[in-house]
Design a protein around this motif. Structure first.
Motif, short mmCIF file in Angstrom:
data_model
loop_
_atom_site.label_atom_id
_atom_site.label_comp_id
_atom_site.label_asym_id
_atom_site.label_seq_id
_atom_site.Cartn_x
_atom_site.Cartn_y
_atom_site.Cartn_z
N VAL A 33 -42.36 38.94 12.65
CA VAL A 33 -42.57 37.62 13.25
C VAL A 33 -42.69 36.58 12.15
CG1 VAL A 33 -43.70 38.50 15.33
CG2 VAL A 33 -45.07 37.99 13.30
N ASP A 34 -42.48 35.33 12.55
CA ASP A 34 -42.76 34.18 11.68
C ASP A 34 -44.09 33.59 12.12
OD1 ASP A 34 -40.32 34.33 10.29
OD2 ASP A 34 -39.30 33.33 11.96
N ILE A 35 -44.93 33.25 11.16
CA ILE A 35 -46.24 32.72 11.48
C ILE A 35 -46.42 31.36 10.83
CG2 ILE A 35 -47.24 35.03 11.70
CD1 ILE A 35 -48.58 34.58 8.97
N VAL A 36 -47.34 30.60 11.39
CA VAL A 36 -47.70 29.29 10.85
C VAL A 36 -49.19 29.09 11.12
CG1 VAL A 36 -47.15 28.04 12.97
CG2 VAL A 36 -47.08 26.85 10.78
N GLU A 37 -49.85 28.37 10.25
CA GLU A 37 -51.28 28.13 10.42
C GLU A 37 -51.52 26.85 11.20
OE1 GLU A 37 -53.30 28.07 6.73
OE2 GLU A 37 -53.11 30.22 6.36
#
Length: 401
Positions: A33-37
């Motif tokens: 997956v791609d994650i972002v904060e």
């Protein structure tokens, strides 16, 4: 160890290895997956449309009379001064068929009007005499009727004759007034024709600049014959600009005077700032590039940037406008691509260790790229961006590198 036992041991080891490989092949793999904060920062909601600059006060000078326009020597950009700079000269047109016959006809109309006035005055005097005689006769008849020396019919005839004479006298007075008015008109027409006789010099009518500024456009440069109302020159202050932005009517209801506007891609380095001055109350129909009819509304924006910061920006230039309808400096926000609908509510997947955890959120404003989070998430928590159908509650995830 006998060969038989050795073969059995090798066979058992091979079975264990194959079983382990088989088991490993069916163990669920982590989902990449791609994650972002989630972070705190400024959030803006804007309506983005193309706009066009225009001069605030534009003056279009037109020919005030029919005549011959002399060549205009001014060029676009030339400075003009109010009441001093001459923009154009128009020579009045000489009426057609202005010859001796026309003058003779006009003189004949004057003489005819004088004769008509003389006849009307004579008729007035005659009608006045008849009125006096009829009134005197009515007075005599009145006395005789009171003494019962004449019949009622004779008295009524005298009364009717007196009334008719009064009406004739009144009509004669009106005829005199009409004749005098016709004589006045005929004399005025003759005087005008005498002033405009061929060969006599005609004064050209000058058009002076109505305001300080520059020439924007010369609509009719060459000498030609013009009619009243023919546009000749456009004048205005090219530095005193405003911006007109046409937006959809559904977006116009969200725009209020005083809202901030950013003008980009105008050719300069930095974006120009402005404020909404007017949202026009009437919409109009415009066909889009795809052939769809849309209801559009013009929004007028005043530029806050001084003219020195935009010396090359002129009238009718294209700009990209962002009308800020909502903004806040510090909000908790996440990319809109991390959100999805679940049971009528917005939700995200939060990465907890190496597991995906479903989290329901309360959201606020959104500009399409980022969305405000009011509850359900903390700053610096990692959320999955664009979760696919393989991501579910408790699924192991691995950050894609």
């Amino acid at each position: 160890m006998t060969p038989t036992i050795r073969r059995r041991l090798w066979l058992a080891l091979l079975i264990l290895i194959l079983g382990g490989l088989f088991a490993y092949a069916f163990v669920p793999r982590p989902v990449e997956v791609d994650i972002v904060e989630a972070n705190e920062g400024a959030l803006q909601i804007s309506i983005d449309e193309d706009g066009k600059t225009r001069v605030k006060e534009r003056y279009t000078l037109a020919a005030p009379l029919a005549g011959r326009l002399l060549r205009i020597d001014l060029d676009p950009g030339d400075p003009v001064e109010a009441g001093q700079t001459m923009l154009a000269l128009v020579e009045p047109a000489v009426p057609a068929l202005l010859d001796e016959r026309t003058l003779a006809q006009s003189e004949a109309r004057v003489k005819a009007a004088e004769a008509a006035l003389s006849r009307s005055l004579a008729n007035q005097n005659s009608a006045d005499q008849r009125r006096r005689q009829a009134e005197a006769n009515l007075q005599r008849r009145q006395k005789l009727f009171d003494q019962q020396m004449i019949s009622r019919q004779e008295f009524d005839d005298a009364s009717y004759a007196s009334q008719t004479a009064r009406e004739d006298h009144r009509a004669a007075l009106f005829a005199v007034q009409i004749a005098r008015a016709e004589l006045t008109q005929a004399n005025a027409a003759l005087l005008r024709l005498q002033e405009l006789r061929p060969g006599q010099p005609q004064d050209a009518f000058p058009l002076l600049a109505p305001a300080d500024g520059q020439v924007l456009r010369v609509l009719q440069e060459s000498a030609t014959v013009v009619t009243p109302g023919t546009p000749l020159v456009e004048v205005g202050n090219a530095k005193d600009l405003e911006v007109v932005i046409d937006v959809l009517s559904s977006d116009a209801v969200r725009i209020r005077p005083g809202q901030r506007v950013l003008l980009e891609q105008w050719g300069g380095g930095e974006a120009l700032t402005g404020r909404v001055r007017l949202v026009e109350p009437a919409a109009y129909t415009k066909v889009s590039a795809l052939g769809v009819e849309e209801q559009r509304v013009d929004v007028v924006v005043d530029l806050e940037a001084p003219p020195d910061s935009r010396p090359t920006l002129g009238d009718g230039y294209r700009v990209e406008a962002r009308i800020i309808v909502w903004e806040k400096d510090k909000v908790l926000k996440v990319p809109s691509g991390a959100l999805f609908r679940r049971e009528g509510q917005w939700a995200v997947f939060v990465v907890d260790g190496n597991r995906a955890r479903l989290r329901t959120l309360t959201t606020g404003q959104s500009n399409g790229l980022e969305t405000e989070v009011l509850a359900g998430l903390e700053a610096a928590e990692r959320v999955i961006l664009h979760p696919g159908d393989k991501v579910a509650e408790g699924v192991r995830v691995q950050v894609r590198r």
